[in-house]
Design a protein around this motif. Structure first.
Motif, PDB file in Angstrom:
ATOM      1  N   SER A  35       0.629  -7.173   5.055  1.00 51.01           N
ATOM      2  CA  SER A  35       0.068  -7.517   3.741  1.00 51.01           C
ATOM      3  C   SER A  35       0.035  -6.297   2.818  1.00 51.01           C
ATOM      4  N   GLN A  36       0.342  -6.565   1.547  1.00 53.21           N
ATOM      5  CA  GLN A  36       0.191  -5.542   0.512  1.00 53.21           C
ATOM      6  C   GLN A  36      -0.775  -6.024  -0.573  1.00 53.21           C
ATOM      7  N   ARG A  90       0.564  -1.575  -3.160  1.00 52.57           N
ATOM      8  CA  ARG A  90       1.905  -1.390  -2.615  1.00 52.57           C
ATOM      9  C   ARG A  90       1.923  -0.325  -1.526  1.00 52.57           C
ATOM     10  N   LYS A  91       2.702  -0.593  -0.490  1.00 52.47           N
ATOM     11  CA  LYS A  91       2.925   0.366   0.590  1.00 52.47           C
ATOM     12  C   LYS A  91       4.397   0.765   0.587  1.00 52.47           C
ATOM     13  N   ASP A  92       4.715   1.804   1.344  1.00 49.63           N
ATOM     14  CA  ASP A  92       6.111   2.239   1.389  1.00 49.63           C
ATOM     15  C   ASP A  92       6.751   2.047   2.760  1.00 49.63           C
ATOM     16  N   PHE A 130       7.879  -5.377  -2.509  1.00 52.79           N
ATOM     17  CA  PHE A 130       6.485  -5.794  -2.673  1.00 52.79           C
ATOM     18  C   PHE A 130       6.323  -7.207  -2.110  1.00 52.79           C
ATOM     19  N   ASN A 177       4.395  -9.813   1.256  1.00 50.83           N
ATOM     20  CA  ASN A 177       3.562 -10.069   2.412  1.00 50.83           C
ATOM     21  C   ASN A 177       4.363 -10.898   3.410  1.00 50.83           C
TER      22      ASN A 177
END
Length: 370
Positions: free
Chosen positions: A286-287, A291-293, A313, A315
């Motif tokens: 989940s983001q 945002r994650k990388d 971006f 999930n």
């Protein structure tokens, strides 16, 4: 006194000015023959005044460019130049087997270094080129003049940074995505107005250098740090909470992938997919909090590329024997969101406010002299 617009190129601290640019058109195609002609205005070709009804053709003969006018062979030369004689002139060009396009100003035809193909080069006034790029890149995205001001300044700044990208090949830029898409002259009034009203304006960073004007279709509600995509920190390309991109046409997307294919992909990356914690993360990523990388150490940029996703971006949710990726945004997510920028302009923001929203710590400067 006549006002002259200069495009500023910074190279080894030397300022170089130019008011036209050479762009190779149909650069991705191997061209053996092409027809062209006058669409508007006055032109000369090899010292001859052209008429609108003249049929012009070029092909390759004996390692030269062979020119035909009305089916009569006129000359064989290394370079053929069709030169505009009026302030407003444009021509049509049709390589054999390809669609016709129209461009402003001048046309040069020469051969590639191996002499196997024709090179078509549009020698064009800078502001005509900028308008053509804006129409090619974003002409259908909006009818708002303020939006096209934003696009014109971004395109002009890109040109300024990359003016000598193809210098060794005999031209400045090409018409492909690795430079800027340039598939026609501009004929949409709002595009022309947006380019004209920002004539000479470019975006500079805190050191006074032209920025890299990266853009994408839709950020999904939050833009991406340049470092998270390319591993390099860029002060003006930082993440931005972007509510303007929400609920725009490219805001959401979905993709279904077989669960075994999804898990096997990560297994091949060295992830122990039988570990309960790892498997839970892979099936419930989940983001929602931002945002994650990476996903379990695997770059989301690489995942996007390998699964041909619209963005990084997304999930992940279990979906029967599959997983469903529920995503937001379209593109790499760095810099300006085109749909977000269009929304800002619709809501009454001025072009400089849009630019300063997406590119942090920059300033707009007009490069001109009287």
């Amino acid at each position: 006194m006549k006002k002259i617009v200069f495009i500023l190129v910074i190279c080894l601290s030397v300022l170089v000015y130019a008011d036209n640019v050479k762009v190779r058109i149909y650069a991705e195609n191997n061209i053996k023959e092409a027809s062209f002609g006058v669409s508007f205005g006055s032109y000369t070709l090899e010292g001859k005044a052209l008429k609108k009804q003249d049929k012009l053709k070029v092909n390759i003969q004996e390692g030269k460019v062979a020119l035909y006018i009305n089916d009569e062979l006129i000359t064989k030369k290394d370079t053929i130049k069709m030169v505009s004689e009026d302030l407003k002139c444009f021509f049509s060009v049709t390589p054999t087997g390809l669609k016709q396009r129209r461009y402003d100003n001048n046309l040069e035809v020469c051969l590639t270094k191996d002499k196997k193909n024709l090179m078509l080069i549009n020698s064009v006034e800078v502001e005509n080129y900028i308008a053509g790029v804006v129409q090619s890149e974003a002409g259908g995205a909006s009818d708002n003049v303020e939006f096209f001001k934003v696009q014109a300044i971004c395109c002009r700044t890109y040109m300024m940074r990359n003016l000598n990208k193809h210098k060794k090949e005999g031209y400045n830029l090409c018409d492909c995505v690795n430079c800027q898409v340039y598939f026609s002259r501009a004929n949409k009034q709002q595009v022309i107005e947006g380019a004209t009203k920002t004539t000479g304006e470019v975006i500079l960073d805190s050191l006074g250098k032209p920025i890299e004007t990266l853009f994408h279709s839709n950020s999904g509600g939050q833009t991406v740090n340049a470092k998270d995509v390319w591993g390099k920190e860029v002060p003006y390309l930082q993440t931005v909470q972007d509510t303007f991109s929400i609920n725009q046409p490219s805001y959401t997307w979905e993709k279904e992938i077989k669960e075994k294919d999804w898990l096997n992909y990560f297994k091949a990356k060295g992830i122990n997919t039988k570990d309960n914690d790892n498997k839970t993360e892979l099936l419930n990523f989940s983001q929602n909090e931002g945002r994650k990388d990476k996903l379990l150490g695997v770059s989301l940029v690489q995942i996007r590329k390998d699964f041909n996703l619209r963005s990084t971006f997304f999930n992940v949710v279990p979906w029967g024997s599959s997983v469903k990726l529920k995503g937001k945004g379209y593109g790499h997510g760095v810099g300006l969101s085109q749909e977000g920028a269009a929304k800002m302009c619709e809501e009454g923001y001025e072009y400089w406010q849009v630019i300063e929203f997406y590119y942090k710590g920059v300033k707009i400067k007009r490069t001109e002299a009287n």
